[in-house]
Design a protein around this motif. Structure first.
Motif, PDB file in Angstrom:
ATOM      1  N   UNK A 161       0.246  13.165   1.107  1.00  6.63           N
ATOM      2  CA  UNK A 161      -0.909  12.279   1.027  1.00  6.63           C
ATOM      3  C   UNK A 161      -1.227  11.655   2.386  1.00  6.63           C
ATOM      4  N   UNK A 162      -0.222  11.073   3.027  1.00 10.44           N
ATOM      5  CA  UNK A 162      -0.447  10.418   4.316  1.00 10.44           C
ATOM      6  C   UNK A 162      -0.833  11.425   5.393  1.00 10.44           C
ATOM      7  N   UNK A 163      -0.234  12.592   5.378  1.00 10.35           N
ATOM      8  CA  UNK A 163      -0.587  13.627   6.352  1.00 10.35           C
ATOM      9  C   UNK A 163      -2.039  14.070   6.173  1.00 10.35           C
ATOM     10  N   UNK A 164      -2.427  14.300   4.915  1.00 11.72           N
ATOM     11  CA  UNK A 164      -3.796  14.733   4.650  1.00 11.72           C
ATOM     12  C   UNK A 164      -4.803  13.683   5.120  1.00 11.72           C
ATOM     13  N   UNK A 165      -4.552  12.429   4.803  1.00 15.78           N
ATOM     14  CA  UNK A 165      -5.479  11.376   5.223  1.00 15.78           C
ATOM     15  C   UNK A 165      -5.624  11.340   6.739  1.00 15.78           C
ATOM     16  N   UNK A 166      -4.512  11.443   7.445  1.00 15.77           N
ATOM     17  CA  UNK A 166      -4.555  11.428   8.903  1.00 15.77           C
ATOM     18  C   UNK A 166      -5.317  12.634   9.449  1.00 15.77           C
ATOM     19  N   UNK A 207       1.706   3.953  12.897  1.00 17.10           N
ATOM     20  CA  UNK A 207       1.210   4.350  14.212  1.00 17.10           C
ATOM     21  C   UNK A 207       0.673   5.757  14.266  1.00 17.10           C
ATOM     22  N   UNK A 208       0.762   6.477  13.135  1.00 14.95           N
ATOM     23  CA  UNK A 208       0.241   7.850  13.073  1.00 14.95           C
ATOM     24  C   UNK A 208      -0.810   7.963  11.963  1.00 14.95           C
ATOM     25  N   UNK A 209      -1.556   6.905  11.810  1.00 10.13           N
ATOM     26  CA  UNK A 209      -2.570   6.847  10.766  1.00 10.13           C
ATOM     27  C   UNK A 209      -2.332   5.712   9.795  1.00 10.13           C
ATOM     28  N   UNK A 210      -1.074   5.387   9.566  1.00  8.62           N
ATOM     29  CA  UNK A 210      -0.731   4.267   8.687  1.00  8.62           C
ATOM     30  C   UNK A 210      -0.737   2.986   9.511  1.00  8.62           C
ATOM     31  N   UNK A 211      -1.613   2.053   9.158  1.00  2.00           N
ATOM     32  CA  UNK A 211      -1.799   0.856   9.985  1.00  2.00           C
ATOM     33  C   UNK A 211      -0.992  -0.337   9.494  1.00  2.00           C
ATOM     34  N   UNK A 227      -7.543   6.328   8.265  1.00  2.00           N
ATOM     35  CA  UNK A 227      -6.369   5.487   8.370  1.00  2.00           C
ATOM     36  C   UNK A 227      -5.920   5.128   6.953  1.00  2.00           C
ATOM     37  N   UNK A 228      -4.741   4.557   6.838  1.00  2.26           N
ATOM     38  CA  UNK A 228      -4.257   4.141   5.530  1.00  2.26           C
ATOM     39  C   UNK A 228      -3.472   2.842   5.648  1.00  2.26           C
ATOM     40  N   UNK A 229      -3.441   2.120   4.538  1.00  2.00           N
ATOM     41  CA  UNK A 229      -2.684   0.867   4.438  1.00  2.00           C
ATOM     42  C   UNK A 229      -1.929   0.925   3.128  1.00  2.00           C
ATOM     43  N   UNK A 230      -0.634   0.574   3.152  1.00  2.00           N
ATOM     44  CA  UNK A 230       0.240   0.796   2.010  1.00  2.00           C
ATOM     45  C   UNK A 230       0.758  -0.510   1.420  1.00  2.00           C
ATOM     46  N   UNK A 231       0.685  -0.589   0.092  1.00  2.00           N
ATOM     47  CA  UNK A 231       1.327  -1.664  -0.666  1.00  2.00           C
ATOM     48  C   UNK A 231       2.487  -1.028  -1.422  1.00  2.00           C
ATOM     49  N   UNK A 232       3.696  -1.484  -1.142  1.00  2.00           N
ATOM     50  CA  UNK A 232       4.870  -0.912  -1.802  1.00  2.00           C
ATOM     51  C   UNK A 232       5.388  -1.855  -2.878  1.00  2.00           C
ATOM     52  N   UNK A 233       5.491  -1.337  -4.105  1.00  3.79           N
ATOM     53  CA  UNK A 233       5.984  -2.106  -5.259  1.00  3.79           C
ATOM     54  C   UNK A 233       7.487  -1.889  -5.452  1.00  3.79           C
ATOM     55  N   UNK A 234       8.281  -2.355  -4.506  1.00  5.45           N
ATOM     56  CA  UNK A 234       9.745  -2.285  -4.636  1.00  5.45           C
ATOM     57  C   UNK A 234      10.228  -0.867  -4.964  1.00  5.45           C
ATOM     58  N   UNK A 235       9.765   0.118  -4.224  1.00  6.55           N
ATOM     59  CA  UNK A 235      10.212   1.491  -4.467  1.00  6.55           C
ATOM     60  C   UNK A 235      11.726   1.596  -4.312  1.00  6.55           C
ATOM     61  N   UNK A 236      12.328   2.385  -5.179  1.00  4.27           N
ATOM     62  CA  UNK A 236      13.771   2.617  -5.114  1.00  4.27           C
ATOM     63  C   UNK A 236      14.107   4.042  -4.675  1.00  4.27           C
ATOM     64  N   UNK A 237      13.089   4.865  -4.452  1.00  9.81           N
ATOM     65  CA  UNK A 237      13.285   6.222  -3.951  1.00  9.81           C
ATOM     66  C   UNK A 237      12.976   6.227  -2.447  1.00  9.81           C
ATOM     67  N   UNK A 238      12.905   7.370  -1.774  1.00  5.17           N
ATOM     68  CA  UNK A 238      12.674   7.379  -0.319  1.00  5.17           C
ATOM     69  C   UNK A 238      11.235   7.059   0.119  1.00  5.17           C
TER      70      UNK A 238
END
Length: 264
Positions: A19-24, A50-54, A29-40
């Motif tokens: 997903x992030x690669x495709x957007x870039x 710095x590579x599209x994710x701001x 650009x992209x901005x991420x909200x993380x809901x306490x992820x427990x996976x990687x």
């Protein structure tokens, strides 16, 4: 012109890198909200800073899928980040122009230049067609070529917008960005949706992992049969029920108003 995809995730490692690669690659650009992820997921996301994710922010997980709170936060972010284009985006989605060779950024820029400030997307849902298929850990776009056009109502996915003032994402549960004087482009773009990558993934996601807010289900009427998923009623569509967009193009002559994997 900046175009920012607003993503909220919890345990989306199966999708996030792509997903992030495709957007870039598509000029966004992209901005991420993380809901306490427990996976990687968070580790994957940090590699894209710095590579599209701001930016990445943390949002506590309250024990259920707080869709209302997520939508409210995305609307706040659109105000905080400034007068740009935004896309309300999920990790299991890939958005593109229907015109070969044109990037998503170029398609949105063309709509902006024509005086429009909102864009609808034609949603195509890609799924496995039998219970032996498993696209987890693979190039799932190549592994799952069959899809159906999902159009339960007009203006089903007005998810891209540019507006200097407040935007309402709640009234239509995230499906439409609403604001005064909206000028909707007559040219929709394409949304590839990959809600699950195998039968096992489907059952795990909706039977065990995803917990919904009782308020959203009972008071707002959101989430439909996802909130009461029954694997005994679910089914995978056969190939003859579907189209292959890579062969047939983005056909919209056989839209579905329900999902087979929820409705049977």
């Amino acid at each position: 012109m900046r175009i920012i995809a607003l993503l909220a995730i919890r345990n989306e490692a199966l999708y996030l890198e792509r997903c992030l690669r495709h957007l870039s690659e598509q000029g966004l650009e992209s901005y991420l909200i993380d809901n306490d992820s427990t996976d990687p997921s968070l580790e994957i996301a940090r590699a894209w800073l710095g590579r599209g994710l701001i930016g990445i922010e943390s949002r506590p997980y309250p024990g259920f899928y707080d869709w209302r709170g997520i939508l409210e936060r995305k609307a706040e972010l659109a105000a905080e980040l400034g007068d740009h284009w935004y896309i309300h985006h999920d990790a299991d989605e890939i958005r593109q122009s229907p015109v070969p060779g044109r990037t998503l950024a170029e398609a949105i820029a063309a709509a902006d230049a024509a005086g429009y400030d909102a864009i609808d997307f034609l949603e195509f849902v890609f799924t496995p067609t039998d219970r032996t298929q498993d696209a987890r850990g693979t190039d799932y776009v190549a592994a799952l070529p069959h899809a159906y056009h999902f159009r339960p109502n007009p203006l089903h996915r007005v998810n891209a917008w540019r507006h200097a003032g407040p935007v309402d994402l709640l009234s239509f549960g995230g499906h439409r960005a609403e604001f005064p004087g909206r000028r909707l482009s007559p040219e929709p773009l394409i949304l590839r949706h990959y809600p699950f990558l195998s039968w096992e993934h489907l059952v795990s996601k909706y039977r065990h992992e995803r917990r919904y807010s009782a308020y959203e289900v009972e008071q707002l009427g959101w989430h439909g049969k996802r909130a009461h998923f029954d694997p005994n009623a679910a089914r995978l569509p056969a190939p003859e029920e579907l189209i292959r967009p890579d062969v047939e193009g983005w056909r919209t002559d056989r839209p579905r108003t329900t999902h087979p994997f929820l409705e049977g």
